[in-house]
Design a protein around this motif. Structure first.
Motif, PDB file in Angstrom:
ATOM      1  N   GLY A 197      31.409   3.073  -5.735  1.00  0.00           N
ATOM      2  CA  GLY A 197      31.720   1.848  -6.459  1.00  0.00           C
ATOM      3  C   GLY A 197      31.345   0.578  -5.740  1.00  0.00           C
ATOM      4  N   SER A 198      30.889   0.677  -4.491  1.00  0.00           N
ATOM      5  CA  SER A 198      30.558  -0.532  -3.726  1.00  0.00           C
ATOM      6  C   SER A 198      29.307  -1.216  -4.248  1.00  0.00           C
ATOM      7  CB  SER A 198      30.375  -0.186  -2.245  1.00  0.00           C
ATOM      8  OG  SER A 198      29.230   0.634  -2.055  1.00  0.00           O
ATOM      9  N   GLY A 199      28.409  -0.448  -4.857  1.00  0.00           N
ATOM     10  CA  GLY A 199      27.157  -1.020  -5.331  1.00  0.00           C
ATOM     11  C   GLY A 199      26.216  -1.401  -4.210  1.00  0.00           C
ATOM     12  N   GLN A 200      26.435  -0.860  -3.010  1.00  0.00           N
ATOM     13  CA  GLN A 200      25.627  -1.230  -1.857  1.00  0.00           C
ATOM     14  C   GLN A 200      24.671  -0.104  -1.457  1.00  0.00           C
ATOM     15  OE1 GLN A 200      28.465  -2.307   1.204  1.00  0.00           O
ATOM     16  NE2 GLN A 200      28.242  -4.483   0.719  1.00  0.00           N
ATOM     17  N   GLY A 201      23.476  -0.503  -1.052  1.00  0.00           N
ATOM     18  CA  GLY A 201      22.503   0.430  -0.512  1.00  0.00           C
ATOM     19  C   GLY A 201      21.701  -0.267   0.557  1.00  0.00           C
ATOM     20  N   LEU A 202      21.244   0.500   1.532  1.00  0.00           N
ATOM     21  CA  LEU A 202      20.431  -0.097   2.589  1.00  0.00           C
ATOM     22  C   LEU A 202      19.240   0.793   2.905  1.00  0.00           C
ATOM     23  CD1 LEU A 202      21.273   1.696   5.260  1.00  0.00           C
ATOM     24  CD2 LEU A 202      23.114   0.042   5.445  1.00  0.00           C
ATOM     25  N   ALA A 203      18.240   0.170   3.513  1.00  0.00           N
ATOM     26  CA  ALA A 203      17.030   0.877   3.920  1.00  0.00           C
ATOM     27  C   ALA A 203      16.367   0.085   5.029  1.00  0.00           C
ATOM     28  CB  ALA A 203      16.078   1.053   2.738  1.00  0.00           C
ATOM     29  N   ILE A 204      15.542   0.771   5.821  1.00  0.00           N
ATOM     30  CA  ILE A 204      14.820   0.133   6.914  1.00  0.00           C
ATOM     31  C   ILE A 204      13.351   0.534   6.843  1.00  0.00           C
ATOM     32  CG2 ILE A 204      16.846   0.066   8.409  1.00  0.00           C
ATOM     33  CD1 ILE A 204      15.717   2.480   9.899  1.00  0.00           C
ATOM     34  N   HIS A 205      12.515  -0.244   7.527  1.00  0.00           N
ATOM     35  CA  HIS A 205      11.103   0.121   7.580  1.00  0.00           C
ATOM     36  C   HIS A 205      10.435  -0.629   8.728  1.00  0.00           C
ATOM     37  CE1 HIS A 205       7.562   2.052   6.082  1.00  0.00           C
ATOM     38  NE2 HIS A 205       6.908   0.922   5.914  1.00  0.00           N
ATOM     39  N   ASN A 207       0.821  -1.204   0.000  1.00  0.00           N
ATOM     40  CA  ASN A 207       0.000   0.000   0.000  1.00  0.00           C
ATOM     41  C   ASN A 207       0.861   1.263   0.000  1.00  0.00           C
ATOM     42  OD1 ASN A 207      -2.521  -1.426  -0.012  1.00  0.00           O
ATOM     43  ND2 ASN A 207      -2.059  -2.018   2.083  1.00  0.00           N
ATOM     44  N   ALA A 208       0.463   2.288   0.752  1.00  0.00           N
ATOM     45  CA  ALA A 208       1.188   3.556   0.708  1.00  0.00           C
ATOM     46  C   ALA A 208       2.598   3.437   1.269  1.00  0.00           C
ATOM     47  CB  ALA A 208       0.407   4.629   1.460  1.00  0.00           C
ATOM     48  N   ASP A 209       2.844   2.456   2.153  1.00  0.00           N
ATOM     49  CA  ASP A 209       4.204   2.271   2.680  1.00  0.00           C
ATOM     50  C   ASP A 209       5.200   2.069   1.549  1.00  0.00           C
ATOM     51  OD1 ASP A 209       4.129   1.200   5.966  1.00  0.00           O
ATOM     52  OD2 ASP A 209       2.287   1.536   4.859  1.00  0.00           O
ATOM     53  N   SER A 210       4.744   1.507   0.435  1.00  0.00           N
ATOM     54  CA  SER A 210       5.650   1.226  -0.673  1.00  0.00           C
ATOM     55  C   SER A 210       6.212   2.495  -1.279  1.00  0.00           C
ATOM     56  CB  SER A 210       4.936   0.400  -1.749  1.00  0.00           C
ATOM     57  OG  SER A 210       3.865   1.129  -2.317  1.00  0.00           O
ATOM     58  N   TYR A 211       5.477   3.608  -1.174  1.00  0.00           N
ATOM     59  CA  TYR A 211       6.074   4.851  -1.667  1.00  0.00           C
ATOM     60  C   TYR A 211       6.574   5.760  -0.547  1.00  0.00           C
ATOM     61  CZ  TYR A 211       1.121   6.616  -1.408  1.00  0.00           C
ATOM     62  OH  TYR A 211      -0.158   6.957  -1.042  1.00  0.00           O
ATOM     63  N   THR A 212       5.925   5.744   0.634  1.00  0.00           N
ATOM     64  CA  THR A 212       6.426   6.619   1.696  1.00  0.00           C
ATOM     65  C   THR A 212       7.798   6.166   2.189  1.00  0.00           C
ATOM     66  OG1 THR A 212       5.222   5.372   3.407  1.00  0.00           O
ATOM     67  CG2 THR A 212       4.107   7.287   2.439  1.00  0.00           C
ATOM     68  N   CYS A 213       8.063   4.863   2.202  1.00  0.00           N
ATOM     69  CA  CYS A 213       9.396   4.378   2.561  1.00  0.00           C
ATOM     70  C   CYS A 213      10.423   4.804   1.513  1.00  0.00           C
ATOM     71  CB  CYS A 213       9.382   2.858   2.711  1.00  0.00           C
ATOM     72  SG  CYS A 213      10.974   2.135   3.159  1.00  0.00           S
ATOM     73  N   GLU A 258      13.458   6.969   3.005  1.00  0.00           N
ATOM     74  CA  GLU A 258      14.796   6.376   3.009  1.00  0.00           C
ATOM     75  C   GLU A 258      15.708   6.992   1.961  1.00  0.00           C
ATOM     76  OE1 GLU A 258      15.981   3.671   5.415  1.00  0.00           O
ATOM     77  OE2 GLU A 258      14.584   5.198   6.108  1.00  0.00           O
ATOM     78  N   ASN A 259      15.162   7.370   0.810  1.00  0.00           N
ATOM     79  CA  ASN A 259      15.970   8.100  -0.164  1.00  0.00           C
ATOM     80  C   ASN A 259      16.432   9.432   0.415  1.00  0.00           C
ATOM     81  OD1 ASN A 259      16.502   6.685  -2.475  1.00  0.00           O
ATOM     82  ND2 ASN A 259      14.928   7.629  -3.722  1.00  0.00           N
ATOM     83  N   PHE A 260      15.511  10.124   1.080  1.00  0.00           N
ATOM     84  CA  PHE A 260      15.841  11.417   1.665  1.00  0.00           C
ATOM     85  C   PHE A 260      16.879  11.258   2.776  1.00  0.00           C
ATOM     86  CE2 PHE A 260      14.129  15.543   3.677  1.00  0.00           C
ATOM     87  CZ  PHE A 260      14.838  16.340   2.781  1.00  0.00           C
ATOM     88  N   MET A 261      16.778  10.177   3.546  1.00  0.00           N
ATOM     89  CA  MET A 261      17.788   9.930   4.586  1.00  0.00           C
ATOM     90  C   MET A 261      19.174   9.768   3.972  1.00  0.00           C
ATOM     91  SD  MET A 261      16.474  10.069   7.629  1.00  0.00           S
ATOM     92  CE  MET A 261      17.628   9.211   8.696  1.00  0.00           C
ATOM     93  N   ASP A 262      19.277   9.101   2.839  1.00  0.00           N
ATOM     94  CA  ASP A 262      20.568   8.978   2.169  1.00  0.00           C
ATOM     95  C   ASP A 262      21.095  10.344   1.735  1.00  0.00           C
ATOM     96  OD1 ASP A 262      20.930   6.256   2.414  1.00  0.00           O
ATOM     97  OD2 ASP A 262      20.057   5.759   0.469  1.00  0.00           O
ATOM     98  N   GLU A 263      20.213  11.169   1.201  1.00  0.00           N
ATOM     99  CA  GLU A 263      20.647  12.494   0.750  1.00  0.00           C
ATOM    100  C   GLU A 263      21.036  13.381   1.936  1.00  0.00           C
ATOM    101  OE1 GLU A 263      18.804  14.443  -2.496  1.00  0.00           O
ATOM    102  OE2 GLU A 263      17.603  12.696  -3.071  1.00  0.00           O
ATOM    103  N   LEU A 264      20.297  13.287   3.031  1.00  0.00           N
ATOM    104  CA  LEU A 264      20.632  14.076   4.215  1.00  0.00           C
ATOM    105  C   LEU A 264      21.939  13.597   4.837  1.00  0.00           C
ATOM    106  CD1 LEU A 264      17.097  14.383   5.863  1.00  0.00           C
ATOM    107  CD2 LEU A 264      18.387  16.190   4.691  1.00  0.00           C
ATOM    108  N   ALA A 265      22.169  12.273   4.802  1.00  0.00           N
ATOM    109  CA  ALA A 265      23.436  11.745   5.312  1.00  0.00           C
ATOM    110  C   ALA A 265      24.612  12.312   4.528  1.00  0.00           C
ATOM    111  CB  ALA A 265      23.424  10.216   5.237  1.00  0.00           C
TER     112      ALA A 265
END
Length: 754
Positions: free
Chosen positions: A613-621, A556-562, A566-573
């Motif tokens: 170059g690591s090709g790694q990404g992470l996210a939580i929910h 549902n909406a979690d699929s876009y709010t996450c 999480e994208n914004f958290m990466d940019e803020l980091a």
């Protein structure tokens, strides 16, 4: 314009605000109006001569077979194993004796938890403090049998535990009466009633057991040895699915049955304008055409002939207004922010004061509509004769489906029998009721049984996808790399409101979309506020009238709010100069279970700090009472993006069957990955630009490497696992792609398919 609109308007049961408030106040009105409604219900199960009805969830036959009644739609999530496993464990049954039967429509099987997701907003406003009570009562008395939202175990686990415990006590009482001892001295072990010395079979005791009364307190089973709960027991539906004997809607065969296919118009179609009737009779196997205002169906001796005949008919439909296209959807999302219909659902602190004069970070994110693409297209089999209708269909809302069929035929609901069947996937698609209604109408017109199956093209064209959404995110960072304030403004249609209007009130899809185009909805921003500790925040929903009916979807909406969060958290980091995992950890005070998942997945997946170059990404929910952290290592090649490894760590409480939990989480991850790189719908001329699955950019086995799912040991109550794997995939993959390309991916799908 060729193709058709959705089903014609039907009336359906609805409880109006006026009806609620009669009697001087909401609670008083409900008490007066419902005082004459029944408040206790007897099971309405069919019972064979060799069976004993124990309670609404359990029958036992003379051979000792334990027949567990399951009201939830089995659509691959394993619910027809999980709920029987809970009951069998408390009963003390032998797993080899367990069988499953679908439940008839009854208030005893109402899913109040999922009904609350649909009803909570309006009922809280209309009834104040009585809202929760009223909502539960209304869901029960209206027999709201619903499947979805990862609610099955959370809603029914206690019911099945109590049903198993009650049966165990009654059987022990029957055995104790034979042995002339206290029933407390007896137990059921491996399916046999015993007092430690003697044994009796369950099957021979069942008829006697129901003559005994339950004590005021029914004790839980104390013996911890040999318990079924928590074991990776084999799925009950697996053998029949392997040998092909498992029945789906398209497997039903009735005497004198014919096959039908249907055509419906593009979004906005209001009526069937013309067909080329002279051409259809030339198709071998053609039997008859059935025309309705919003669709046309053809019956033939086989489905392929029926579908070919529809091609020959070449139906043309009239469309109300401009034809839908993706550019218009984009415009509507932008217009939503300026409409004045936005509503603030969550707030903390003083956001305006924190932002005043501050340097802020801004980002906009977009997701396009996401298709369901269940492997089994919509299908229903119907037999209408002698004033009675029988429907064989897989439905996530069977009571509403039965009511829609009754309304379409002009029958009372008691004259419609719905036989529940399993679904070959759903993800929210089986909430819709059109296939059952269409099959019933065609059967009535032909006066013989009809099996109506939609083509894959029909499924895609008429899909009510996960809605598109646009987020405007604003944050203020302070010294130490901390987020002091965050604003999330989300423009999106109110999918839950639309779906409920369609299935509960019989509102046609486009009318339902327009009706709720200006009504904000809390469920449209589910997944927010985020689990992060931020002193000042606000979450606003801006309802969008996009001209496209939408619906529920896995996550549902979690699929876009996450994805937004999480994208914004990466940019803020990156702005704060802190590596992404540490940045998240320092904002997870008060979330020890989620922090544990994150640190564990980083260790298991070999997190390299988000290095270039690591090709790694992470996210939580966090959702459905569970927590998950996901780490993806990706690479780019000639075929596009490939997920080399996917590692997930989830804390989902004490699961009845951990293996099924892992299956569901892995399935959710695959579903989320498909949506991240494909499975999205773009529209032109009122139709999707792609309707063939092979052209949607879906990942193949070669595009996915090792997948590891680790469940955290937990004493917490079981969380929902059907959706939790979906949301974190897209942002984790976006983060991985950033390390490979150096650019941010703010749109879904992340990589446009050809």
């Amino acid at each position: 314009m060729r193709r058709s609109s959705d089903i014609s308007e039907r009336s359906g049961p609805a409880l109006s605000r006026r009806a609620l408030l009669i009697g001087g106040g909401a609670a008083a009105g409900l008490l007066i109006g419902w005082g004459v409604w029944p408040r206790s219900y007897e099971p309405n199960l069919a019972v064979a001569s060799n069976e004993t009805l124990i309670n609404a969830f359990l029958k036992i036959d003379t051979a000792g077979q334990i027949i567990v009644v399951v009201p939830q739609l089995e659509m691959g999530q394993g619910v027809s194993t999980l709920l029987p496993q809970i009951l069998a464990d408390e009963l003390g049954a032998d797993w080899r004796t367990i069988a499953v039967q679908g439940a008839p429509i009854s208030p005893l099987y109402a899913n109040r938890l999922l009904a609350g997701q649909f009803l909570s907003g309006d009922w809280s406003e209309m009834t104040g403090g009585a809202g929760n009570w009223a909502m539960r009562e209304y869901a029960t008395r209206s027999a709201m049998m619903l499947t979805g939202g990862a609610t099955s175990v959370r809603q029914f686990a206690e019911d099945y535990r109590q049903a198993g415990a009650a049966a165990r006590v009654l059987l022990c009482k029957a055995a104790a009466a034979r042995w002339d001892i206290g029933w407390e001295s007896c137990d059921i072990v491996d399916g046999v009633v015993t007092d430690g010395r003697r044994t009796l079979r369950i099957g021979e005791l069942a008829p006697e057991a129901i003559s005994f009364a339950l004590p005021d307190f029914v004790p839980e089973k104390l013996n911890r040895d040999g318990r079924l709960l928590g074991q990776d027991l084999p799925r009950l539906d697996l053998p029949s699915k392997i040998d092909g004997s498992h029945n789906y809607s398209a497997d039903i065969r009735l005497p004198d049955m014919v096959y039908a296919s249907v055509r419906q118009g593009p979004v906005g179609a209001v009526r069937l304008k013309s067909v080329k009737e002279a051409q259809v009779s030339k198709v071998t196997g053609f039997i008859r055409m059935v025309k309705e205002p919003g669709w046309v169906a053809v019956a033939a001796t086989n489905w392929w002939a029926a579908n070919k005949a529809l091609d020959a008919l070449d139906p043309v439909f009239e469309v109300d207004g401009a034809l839908l296209d993706s550019a218009a959807i984009e415009t509507a999302l932008d217009a939503a922010f300026e409409s004045g219909n936005g509503r603030r659902f969550y707030k903390q602190g003083d956001l305006a004061a924190s932002f005043a004069g501050a340097h802020v970070v801004r980002a906009q994110y977009d997701v396009t509509p996401a298709l369901h693409l269940a492997i089994e297209p919509p299908c229903a089999t119907a037999r209408v004769a002698d004033g009675r209708a029988e429907i064989w269909v897989a439905s996530q809302a069977p009571a509403f489906c039965r009511k829609a069929v009754a309304d379409a035929l002009g029958f009372g609901v008691d004259n419609v029998i719905l036989y529940p069947l399993a679904a070959g996937g759903s993800f929210g698609r089986r909430f819709e009721i059109e296939p059952a209604v269409q099959a019933a109408i065609v059967s009535r017109e032909l006066k013989r049984p009809v099996q109506l199956l939609w083509s894959r093209l029909e499924d895609v064209v008429t899909d009510r996808p996960r809605p598109p959404a646009r987020a405007r995110m604003v944050a203020k960072l302070v010294a130490g790399g901390r987020i002091e304030a965050l604003s999330a403004k989300i423009a999106a249609p109110s999918a839950n409101r639309e779906l409920w209007s369609r299935i509960a009130d019989g509102v046609p899809p486009l009318q339902a979309a327009r009706k709720h185009g200006d009504r904000a909805d809390r469920s449209a921003v589910s997944g927010l506020p985020s689990p992060y500790s931020i002193p000042h925040f606000a979450v606003d929903h801006y309802p969008a009238d996009i001209g496209l009916p939408v619906g529920r979807w896995r996550g549902n909406a979690d699929s876009y709010t996450c994805f937004f969060t999480e994208n914004f958290m990466d940019e803020l980091a990156q702005q704060a100069g802190v590596e992404p995992m540490s940045f998240r950890i320092q904002h997870l005070s008060g979330q020890p279970r989620l922090a544990h998942c994150l640190t564990t997945v980083a260790a298991m997946g070999g997190w390299q700090g988000g290095a270039t170059g690591s090709g790694q990404g992470l996210a939580i929910h966090a959702m459905d009472d569970g927590f998950i952290a996901l780490l993806i290592e990706a690479e780019l090649g000639n075929r596009g993006v490939r997920a080399k490894t996917i590692t997930a760590v989830a804390d989902v409480g004490t699961q009845p069957n951990p293996d099924i939990a892992r299956q569901q989480i892995e399935g959710g991850i695959m579903f989320g990955l498909s949506a991240a790189i494909g499975a999205m719908a773009e529209y032109a001329g009122g139709l999707p630009t792609r309707a063939i699955m092979g052209r949607m950019g879906l990942p193949r086995l070669a595009d996915i490497g090792d997948v590891t799912i680790e469940l955290v040991e937990s004493e917490a109550e079981p969380a929902g696992v059907g959706q939790i794997g979906v949301p974190a995939v897209a942002p984790a993959l976006a983060g991985a792609l950033f390390t490979l390309t150096g650019r941010r991916y703010r749109n879904l799908p992340l990589i446009a398919s050809a």
